[in-house]
Design a protein around this motif. Structure first.
Motif, mmCIF file in Angstrom:
data_model
loop_
_atom_site.group_PDB
_atom_site.id
_atom_site.type_symbol
_atom_site.label_atom_id
_atom_site.label_comp_id
_atom_site.label_asym_id
_atom_site.label_seq_id
_atom_site.Cartn_x
_atom_site.Cartn_y
_atom_site.Cartn_z
ATOM 1 N N HIS A 66 -55.558 30.456 44.070
ATOM 2 C CA HIS A 66 -56.631 29.933 43.206
ATOM 3 C C HIS A 66 -56.869 30.968 42.113
ATOM 4 N N ILE A 67 -56.044 30.940 41.077
ATOM 5 C CA ILE A 67 -56.067 32.054 40.114
ATOM 6 C C ILE A 67 -57.321 32.088 39.250
ATOM 7 N N THR A 68 -57.998 30.945 39.076
ATOM 8 C CA THR A 68 -59.166 30.949 38.174
ATOM 9 C C THR A 68 -60.462 31.222 38.921
ATOM 10 N N ASP A 69 -60.364 31.341 40.245
ATOM 11 C CA ASP A 69 -61.573 31.411 41.067
ATOM 12 C C ASP A 69 -61.831 32.835 41.534
ATOM 13 N N ASN A 70 -63.092 33.152 41.740
ATOM 14 C CA ASN A 70 -63.457 34.425 42.348
ATOM 15 C C ASN A 70 -64.863 34.344 42.909
ATOM 16 N N ASN A 71 -64.992 34.685 44.181
ATOM 17 C CA ASN A 71 -66.320 34.794 44.786
ATOM 18 C C ASN A 71 -66.621 36.267 45.036
ATOM 19 N N PRO A 72 -67.897 36.669 44.933
ATOM 20 C CA PRO A 72 -68.223 38.074 45.168
ATOM 21 C C PRO A 72 -68.075 38.469 46.639
ATOM 22 N N TYR A 73 -67.803 39.750 46.857
ATOM 23 C CA TYR A 73 -67.552 40.291 48.189
ATOM 24 C C TYR A 73 -68.798 40.217 49.068
ATOM 25 N N ARG A 74 -68.645 39.675 50.244
ATOM 26 C CA ARG A 74 -69.694 39.598 51.258
ATOM 27 C C ARG A 74 -71.019 39.086 50.688
ATOM 28 N N THR A 75 -70.970 37.962 50.009
ATOM 29 C CA THR A 75 -72.169 37.351 49.445
ATOM 30 C C THR A 75 -72.199 35.884 49.826
ATOM 31 N N PRO A 76 -72.662 35.560 51.041
ATOM 32 C CA PRO A 76 -72.714 34.152 51.448
ATOM 33 C C PRO A 76 -73.662 33.381 50.523
ATOM 34 N N ASN A 77 -73.479 32.090 50.449
ATOM 35 C CA ASN A 77 -74.325 31.202 49.633
ATOM 36 C C ASN A 77 -74.171 31.437 48.137
ATOM 37 N N LEU A 94 -59.536 32.151 31.468
ATOM 38 C CA LEU A 94 -59.277 33.565 31.139
ATOM 39 C C LEU A 94 -59.037 34.372 32.413
ATOM 40 N N ARG A 95 -59.841 34.099 33.447
ATOM 41 C CA ARG A 95 -59.593 34.785 34.725
ATOM 42 C C ARG A 95 -58.211 34.390 35.261
ATOM 43 N N GLY A 96 -57.878 33.114 35.110
ATOM 44 C CA GLY A 96 -56.573 32.637 35.587
ATOM 45 C C GLY A 96 -55.433 33.388 34.912
ATOM 46 N N ALA A 97 -55.573 33.643 33.614
ATOM 47 C CA ALA A 97 -54.538 34.385 32.884
ATOM 48 C C ALA A 97 -54.414 35.803 33.437
ATOM 49 N N PHE A 98 -55.557 36.424 33.698
ATOM 50 C CA PHE A 98 -55.603 37.797 34.225
ATOM 51 C C PHE A 98 -54.929 37.873 35.604
ATOM 52 N N VAL A 99 -55.283 36.928 36.473
ATOM 53 C CA VAL A 99 -54.752 36.945 37.847
ATOM 54 C C VAL A 99 -53.268 36.531 37.867
ATOM 55 N N ALA A 100 -52.902 35.594 36.997
ATOM 56 C CA ALA A 100 -51.498 35.164 36.934
ATOM 57 C C ALA A 100 -50.592 36.356 36.614
ATOM 58 N N GLU A 101 -51.035 37.188 35.682
ATOM 59 C CA GLU A 101 -50.242 38.374 35.328
ATOM 60 C C GLU A 101 -50.133 39.341 36.512
ATOM 61 N N GLN A 102 -51.232 39.481 37.260
ATOM 62 C CA GLN A 102 -51.183 40.346 38.451
ATOM 63 C C GLN A 102 -50.118 39.847 39.429
ATOM 64 N N ALA A 121 -58.576 24.040 34.270
ATOM 65 C CA ALA A 121 -58.429 25.304 33.526
ATOM 66 C C ALA A 121 -57.003 25.848 33.603
ATOM 67 N N THR A 122 -56.351 25.670 34.757
ATOM 68 C CA THR A 122 -55.001 26.232 34.916
ATOM 69 C C THR A 122 -53.987 25.546 34.003
ATOM 70 N N ALA A 123 -54.247 24.277 33.665
ATOM 71 C CA ALA A 123 -53.317 23.586 32.758
ATOM 72 C C ALA A 123 -53.171 24.378 31.460
ATOM 73 N N ASP A 124 -54.278 24.977 31.002
ATOM 74 C CA ASP A 124 -54.222 25.765 29.767
ATOM 75 C C ASP A 124 -53.547 27.122 29.986
ATOM 76 N N VAL A 125 -53.729 27.689 31.171
ATOM 77 C CA VAL A 125 -53.026 28.948 31.483
ATOM 78 C C VAL A 125 -51.512 28.705 31.440
ATOM 79 N N ILE A 126 -51.088 27.597 32.019
ATOM 80 C CA ILE A 126 -49.655 27.271 32.032
ATOM 81 C C ILE A 126 -49.130 27.099 30.598
ATOM 82 N N LYS A 127 -49.909 26.392 29.770
ATOM 83 C CA LYS A 127 -49.495 26.203 28.370
ATOM 84 C C LYS A 127 -49.375 27.545 27.652
ATOM 85 N N ALA A 128 -50.333 28.442 27.895
ATOM 86 C CA ALA A 128 -50.326 29.746 27.215
ATOM 87 C C ALA A 128 -49.130 30.592 27.657
#
Ligand code: ZN
Length: 400
Positions: A66-77, A94-102, A121-128
């Motif tokens: 899930h390249i565009t997603d991010n949840n904070p560490y140990r933060t339920p709810n 933009l996050r997806g682009a960052f993670v895709a490169e990683q 959002a990922t459709a645009d990462v793929i295009k880029a």
């Protein structure tokens, strides 16, 4: 005379046999592997990459990201619904682009992005990536997750019933499912992801509707089954894979083997569970449950493809370093490193339907090639140290 790229591989992983070959030469031209073997002759003007002290592998694949997603560490709810309110689709891309490169820089030349990516959002990462604006792996893409009413939400009031549709399509009948498949493909999907058992449970006829519709476009269907509710219906419906499947029993695993259905186990380690904010006793219990399921699947011979599903980065680690923590679970289940590498290469390629093009270093295959400092057959954690990455014949990374 046109120039070839020649890789001198001290050790070369043969993903077909799971064995490590020594002193191999790989000749690459126009993005494809031309020849592989010992003592091959090449031209004086060819460009030579010396990996004679490295372990060379086909590019790795992660079949659940899930390249565009991010949840904070140990933060339920502070989960997925909150991100709908705070993060736009462009921010997610933009996050997806960052993670895709990683992923690419860490040796993953192919990934499967499997939903929860805002409004496509990922459709645009793929295009880029295709435009050459950014660097990233080849991405298989699911678009929005198709699910029974409610997606994977819980406790949403009726005034906000549209909230989950930011990332899900409600589809409750075979006709609605067919339409949802067409919609995703229209917006760029080349794989289909369904969820069963979180809210409603799909019947085999529902799964089959998605499978039949997708097949027209050469697309495969994969289904999230968190524990075991709905698993039998998914298997009978003919899906290509079950994602997670933490609670699958031996009958499920045997049926999957018989029908050639893959398990993409997303085998969270203790650290990955703990990141969600649960107590350590619960995290340990869940980890042990997966270790047990992984052992049984391996023993029964269910096909497996590597997938990680990480959306919470561990402190000080990037997305891929966090994702590779799942290897602790594979190690605890005593799965041989050669088999783990096969799930990351040849078997993943089979699930993705690219087994004639990727996942093996052999003539006519795409030149997706990586190199490690240490022997991954001694310790699979060696895949954490990728120092050379070639994607489609182009050198992306070359460290000393
Ligand atoms: Zn997932």
């Amino acid at each position: 005379m046109a120039q070839n790229t020649v890789i001198k591989a001290g050790h070369l992983f043969d993903s077909k046999t799971g064995k490590m070959l020594t002193d191999q030469t790989i000749i690459i031209r126009d993005g494809k592997i031309k020849e592989v073997g010992a003592n091959l002759k090449y031209n004086v003007n060819d460009s030579v990459v010396d990996l004679s002290t490295s372990w060379v592998l086909p590019g790795l694949m992660d079949c659940h990201v899930h390249i565009t997603d991010n949840n904070p560490y140990r933060t339920p709810n502070r989960g997925i619904p909150t991100s709908y309110m705070r993060e736009s689709s462009s921010f997610r891309a933009l996050r997806g682009a960052f993670v895709a490169e990683q992923f690419l820089m860490s040796g993953f030349t192919t990934i499967k992005e499997i939903g929860n990516d805002a409004n496509y959002a990922t459709a645009d990462v793929i295009k880029a990536i295709r435009q050459g604006w950014i660097t990233g792996p080849a991405i298989f893409y699911a678009g929005k997750i198709i699910a029974p009413y409610g997606g994977q939400s819980g406790g949403v009031n009726v005034e906000n019933e549209n909230a989950w549709q930011f990332e899900y399509i409600d589809a409750d009948t075979p006709d609605e499912i067919r339409k949802a498949v067409r919609k995703n493909i229209y917006y760029g999907a080349n794989t289909i992801k369904m969820v069963t058992g979180d809210n409603g449970i799909y019947d085999a006829a529902d799964i089959k509707a998605a499978v039949d519709e997708s097949k027209k476009y050469g697309v495969k269907v994969t289904v999230h089954v968190a524990d075991k509710d709905g698993a039998t219906q998914v298997i009978l419906g003919g899906a290509a894979a079950i994602e997670h499947g933490f609670g699958l029993d031996n009958n499920h695993l045997q049926l999957m083997k018989d029908k050639g259905i893959f398990l993409v186990g997303t085998d969270f380690s203790f650290d990955n569970w703990y990141a969600y904010g649960m107590d350590s006793v619960t995290a340990r219990m869940l980890t042990n449950k997966i270790i047990d399921r992984l052992k049984r699947a391996y023993k029964i011979g269910t096909k497996m493809a590597f997938g990680t599903d990480i959306i919470i980065d561990l402190p000080g680690l990037n997305r891929v370093q966090t994702s590779l923590k799942v290897l602790q679970t594979w190690k605890a289940a005593q799965i041989p490193p050669s088999y783990i590498l096969q799930t990351m290469t040849i078997y993943a390629a089979e699930l993705l339907g690219i087994e004639k093009d990727k996942g093996i270093i052999a003539p006519s295959f795409t030149a997706d090639i990586i190199a490690l400092k240490k022997n991954p057959l001694d310790d699979i954690d060696a895949v954490n140290q990728v120092h050379f990455v070639m994607k489609e014949g182009k050198i992306i990374k070359k460290d000393k």
